[in-house]
Structure formats: structure tokens, C-alpha cells
Design an enzyme around this catalytic site. Sequence first.
Site, PDB file in Angstrom:
ATOM      1  N   TYR A 129      12.369  -4.129  -5.948  1.00 32.60           N
ATOM      2  CA  TYR A 129      11.287  -4.012  -6.917  1.00 32.60           C
ATOM      3  C   TYR A 129      10.157  -3.045  -6.552  1.00 32.60           C
ATOM      4  O   TYR A 129       9.727  -2.263  -7.376  1.00 32.60           O
ATOM      5  CB  TYR A 129      10.711  -5.413  -7.175  1.00 32.60           C
TER       6      TYR A 129
ATOM      7  N   CYS B  88       0.852  -1.185   0.000  1.00 30.13           N
ATOM      8  CA  CYS B  88       0.000   0.000   0.000  1.00 30.13           C
ATOM      9  C   CYS B  88       0.887   1.234   0.000  1.00 30.13           C
ATOM     10  O   CYS B  88       2.041   1.184   0.388  1.00 30.13           O
ATOM     11  CB  CYS B  88      -0.855   0.053   1.255  1.00 30.13           C
TER      12      CYS B  88
ATOM     13  N   CYS C  51       5.536 -14.289   2.529  1.00 31.38           N
ATOM     14  CA  CYS C  51       5.651 -13.060   3.314  1.00 31.38           C
ATOM     15  C   CYS C  51       4.397 -12.890   4.162  1.00 31.38           C
ATOM     16  O   CYS C  51       3.293 -13.030   3.655  1.00 31.38           O
ATOM     17  CB  CYS C  51       5.804 -11.860   2.385  1.00 31.38           C
TER      18      CYS C  51
ATOM     19  N   ASN D  96      -0.075   0.856   6.016  1.00 30.75           N
ATOM     20  CA  ASN D  96       0.658   0.031   5.066  1.00 30.75           C
ATOM     21  C   ASN D  96       1.343  -1.088   5.849  1.00 30.75           C
ATOM     22  O   ASN D  96       2.121  -0.813   6.739  1.00 30.75           O
ATOM     23  CB  ASN D  96       1.701   0.913   4.358  1.00 30.75           C
ATOM     24  N   GLY D  97       1.016  -2.344   5.515  1.00 35.47           N
ATOM     25  CA  GLY D  97       1.640  -3.470   6.203  1.00 35.47           C
ATOM     26  C   GLY D  97       0.611  -4.497   6.617  1.00 35.47           C
ATOM     27  O   GLY D  97      -0.557  -4.404   6.243  1.00 35.47           O
TER      28      GLY D  97
ATOM     29  N   CYS E  26      14.704  -7.185   6.531  1.00 32.81           N
ATOM     30  CA  CYS E  26      13.931  -8.420   6.571  1.00 32.81           C
ATOM     31  C   CYS E  26      14.312  -9.189   5.311  1.00 32.81           C
ATOM     32  O   CYS E  26      14.255  -8.658   4.201  1.00 32.81           O
ATOM     33  CB  CYS E  26      12.434  -8.133   6.560  1.00 32.81           C
TER      34      CYS E  26
ATOM     35  N   GLY F 229      -0.298   0.416  -4.996  1.00 27.13           N
ATOM     36  CA  GLY F 229      -1.614  -0.178  -4.788  1.00 27.13           C
ATOM     37  C   GLY F 229      -2.604   0.391  -5.776  1.00 27.13           C
ATOM     38  O   GLY F 229      -2.703   1.616  -5.916  1.00 27.13           O
TER      39      GLY F 229
HETATM   40  S1  SF4 Z   1      11.708  -9.154   2.631  1.00 25.06           S
HETATM   41 FE1  SF4 Z   1      10.343  -9.584   4.392  1.00 25.06          FE
HETATM   42  S2  SF4 Z   1       8.774  -7.990   4.276  1.00 25.06           S
HETATM   43 FE2  SF4 Z   1       9.801  -8.042   2.300  1.00 25.06          FE
HETATM   44  S3  SF4 Z   1       8.605  -9.370   0.974  1.00 25.06           S
HETATM   45 FE3  SF4 Z   1      10.203 -10.648   1.925  1.00 25.06          FE
HETATM   46  S4  SF4 Z   1       9.292 -11.472   3.819  1.00 25.06           S
HETATM   47 FE4  SF4 Z   1       7.998  -9.769   3.126  1.00 25.06          FE
END
Ligand code: SF4
Length: 492
Positions: free
Chosen positions: A256, A14, A396, A115-116, A447, A41
Site C-alpha cells: 500500500y 515519511c 508497528c 524515515n522510520g 518484516c 507524508g
Molecule cells: S510490515 Fe513491519 S514495518 Fe511494515 S507496517 Fe508491518 S510491522 Fe511495520
Amino acid sequence: MPFRDEEDRPKEECGILGVYAPEQDAARVAFFGLFALQHRGQESTGIAVSDGSCVRMHKDMGLVANVFNEQILNTLPGHLAVGHNRYSTMGASVLRNAQPVYCQSLVGEIAVAHNGNLINARELRGELQDEGEQLDTTSDSELIARILVRHLQDGPEAAVREVMRRAKGAYSCTVLTPKAVIGFRDPLGIRPLTVGRMGETGYFMASESCAFGPVGATPDHELKPGEMAIIDASGLRLVQGAEAPRRAMCLFEFIYFARPDSRMYGELLYAVRERMGQQLAREHPADADIVVPVPDSGIPAALGFSEVSGLPYREGMIKSRYIHRTFISPDQRLRELGVKMKLTPLEEHIRGQRLVLVDDSIVRGTTTKKIVGLLFEAGAKEVHVRITAPPIRFPCFYGIDMASKGELAAAVMSLDELSNHVGATSLGFLSIEGAVAAAGQSKNDFCLACFNGDYPLAIPPDMSKHAFDEPPGMGQMAAVTHGQPRLLEPVE
Ligand code: SF4
């Protein structure tokens, strides 16, 4: 059903923004800001404004330019605003779940853009219902709004701290109260949010810095994990709302999702993606004639690959830039054309050539397979596929819609099997280490869960994207102009 992009890329989550513009029409600023965030989005969009006493809102299914016009913007007077573009990641894609989320509180009305994804949404929903909350939507964003309204009378800092104490997962939010605009990021900073000045007296915040230029604002500060920005008549206050154990921004923003003209961790993403292409050429060289990007997202990385490999860069396909903007449904015959509706090969560049094809990611592998097929059909002799994302092997849970583990091609196939599956002459993915180094950071800054399964916040075993899918009969409702609903066609 509107035309849907058939690609199997990870879907952006988003885009959110906040506007404090004492000398301007905040709805108009929000409109142009949302326009710049449209890539994050495309399912629904909304703007909420305040004139200092009263919150008004309009939101609907569709793109920013389809949902808003002069007439609607004129019904949204005020100098404060929040805005949201939605791609649904939790809760079905229906108008009821479009944002901003509106709630009433003891300090007046509020609107929240999120967003999240919350990973404890199911549990939190149960707790809030036990505490007497009547929830209007199936989206996890409403849970954040409900926690805020219960604590705003103690001040914005206390209310945001309470959200940070109870909500677990990925959340960057902008919040509109009658007299203030607030922004905050979760304690790991998984989703982005930047704040900056707009003119002499205004402030602007948005998911990405690319939204600042079009509204005449300057990005000054990427909110730190667990930090909040409170903007009101006394100016901007930055307050740490929760302890941040580390930072864990989504690496996919760098690969991306975010626009290449945005900056994150201070780095221009175009340059990051060029460096990813350079590193890819070092890790997976190819005996080929030319380097060809998958437009548009593969362009900076293909340039980087070309630079290090010494192979000439050439465009091999032209993308129809506006196909995703049509809401006319293709008939079956046209639908079968798939990727051809969007990409046209440049046969003169391709015929008889050995290509390095540079793209950003492979999820199910279906799109890559179609593009490789298209290039061979156009006369390519070899197609060496090079991907700037490391192999995606895990789902994810933090707001990116990819696929379940069983649908992720790299999770169920070996590299050779995947190469055969997409029909490539050879296949190479950038390493996690290479991607992180190209981003100019260390592994602990990101992450990386979808690549290595190391989730920075433990995922509850029963967590499901569809935990809050719409009960039957909730899929149709009116477009929401706060106070003036109007009917529209069924949205799904
Ligand atoms: S890096 Fe983490 S937050 Fe990003 S798409 Fe992959 S699992 Fe999801």
C-alpha cells in the site's frame, strides 16, 4: 484544524531525498522530488541546501505545494540538498519536529532527513543527555543527527557507523554536510532508499524510485541493508556500514504505502499488486457478477482478481482526488458525510449487482464499513470484501502509524465477526504466504510483524509511540527558514 482524511488506513511514514547537482539548482530538484513523494507524508515538509560552504533551510507544516513557492526557493541557493515530507510517527506533529533536522558540527552545519522509528529512542535520548547533549526537539531523528555531528570530524563513514552501532530500529536517512550528501539504511533495511544518476554529473537519492523520473534522474541501486552512499566532488561511494543479518523490508511498502510506479527489490509494485489480486482470487473466490476496486489503491489488485476469476472489472466509485489537498475544515454536517465527501458510487454500475470489493487493508474496519454501506445504499445486491493485506493483528513500532493492538479489528474479532462488523456478504484476506510470493521474494526478506507478531528487532516492553510527546507549551512556534523565522498560526 485542516481537513483530515477520515480513513483508518495505516498512515504512511515519511519521504526523504538527497540531491547532488553541480549544474542545477538543488532546491528546485528537491521540490519536484518531494512533490512525487507527497503520498508518504502530508503534515510537514522541508528542504535544506548547501552551496559548498553554508547550509540554509526552510520547513513548515503543510503540503509541499503550500509550503514552497518561487520566492522561498530563491532563498535556498546551492547544488546540494536534502528534503523531507513528514507524517509524524514519533514525537507530536508540530513544527518543532518537522524535518530536516539542523545541527552544527566541527565540520560545519548539517541537516538530516529521517524515515522510520528508533525503538531504543528513549534509552538513547537519556544516554545523549547524560553525555551533555542539549536536545531541541522531541523527535528520534534528532538523536541520529546528534550522533552524526559528534563523529563527522572522523569522516562520514565513521559517523554513520556510529549511528548504526547506537541506533536500533528502522531508519533510512539522507544527510547534508556543506560539501557532501550521504544516504544510509538501517542494518535490516526496513525502510527503502534508492540512489541513481542525474544528468552527466549529478546524483539523486529518494525513498522511492517514483521520484526519479520527475527530476530527470535514473534509479540505479537500492541501498542494501546497512549500506551507505556518500556523494561529493569525487563522485559516489557505496560503503557497507554495518553487518546485515538479513533483510526485512516492510511488506506494507509493497501492499500500500509506496506508489505503484515505484520499484522495490527490483519489482514494479503495480505488477506485485496485480499478482496479489490474482492470488486473492485463488485463495478466496466469490460467486459474484463484477469486481470493483476501492480507488485508487485497490485498482491493480482488482484487475488481478478479475483476470483470474473471469469476472468483469468495473469501477464502482469515483474518488475526489483533491479533497485531501484542502485545508478548509468541513463543518459538523459535512464531517458526518465522512467517506461520501471522498467517494461517489456509480449507481448505474452497481445497482442489482453482486460485487467483489477489492481493497488493500483493514485497520479498525471503520472505513471498510462505510464503503460497504455506501455500495449497498447504491443498490448492490451483495458485497464480497477481498483484502490484499493479511489480517493486521499487531502494532508497528518501525514507523507506521496504525493503531494500538486493541483497536486493530482483526486482532479483536474473528473473521466472521469482522465480516459482520463491516457489513460484508463475505470477507477474505490474502495469506502472508500469498502476499510474499506475489512480491517475488521469500518470507525472510520482509518484516511481517504486524501480521504475525514476529518482530525482526525485539521491541522494548515499555516502548510507546507517545514516549516523546510535546511537553505543554511546545506546540506552537515559527515556521523555520534557517536564520529568518517567521510567525504562523498555531499548528494544532
Ligand atoms: S510490515 Fe513491519 S514495518 Fe511494515 S507496517 Fe508491518 S510491522 Fe511495520
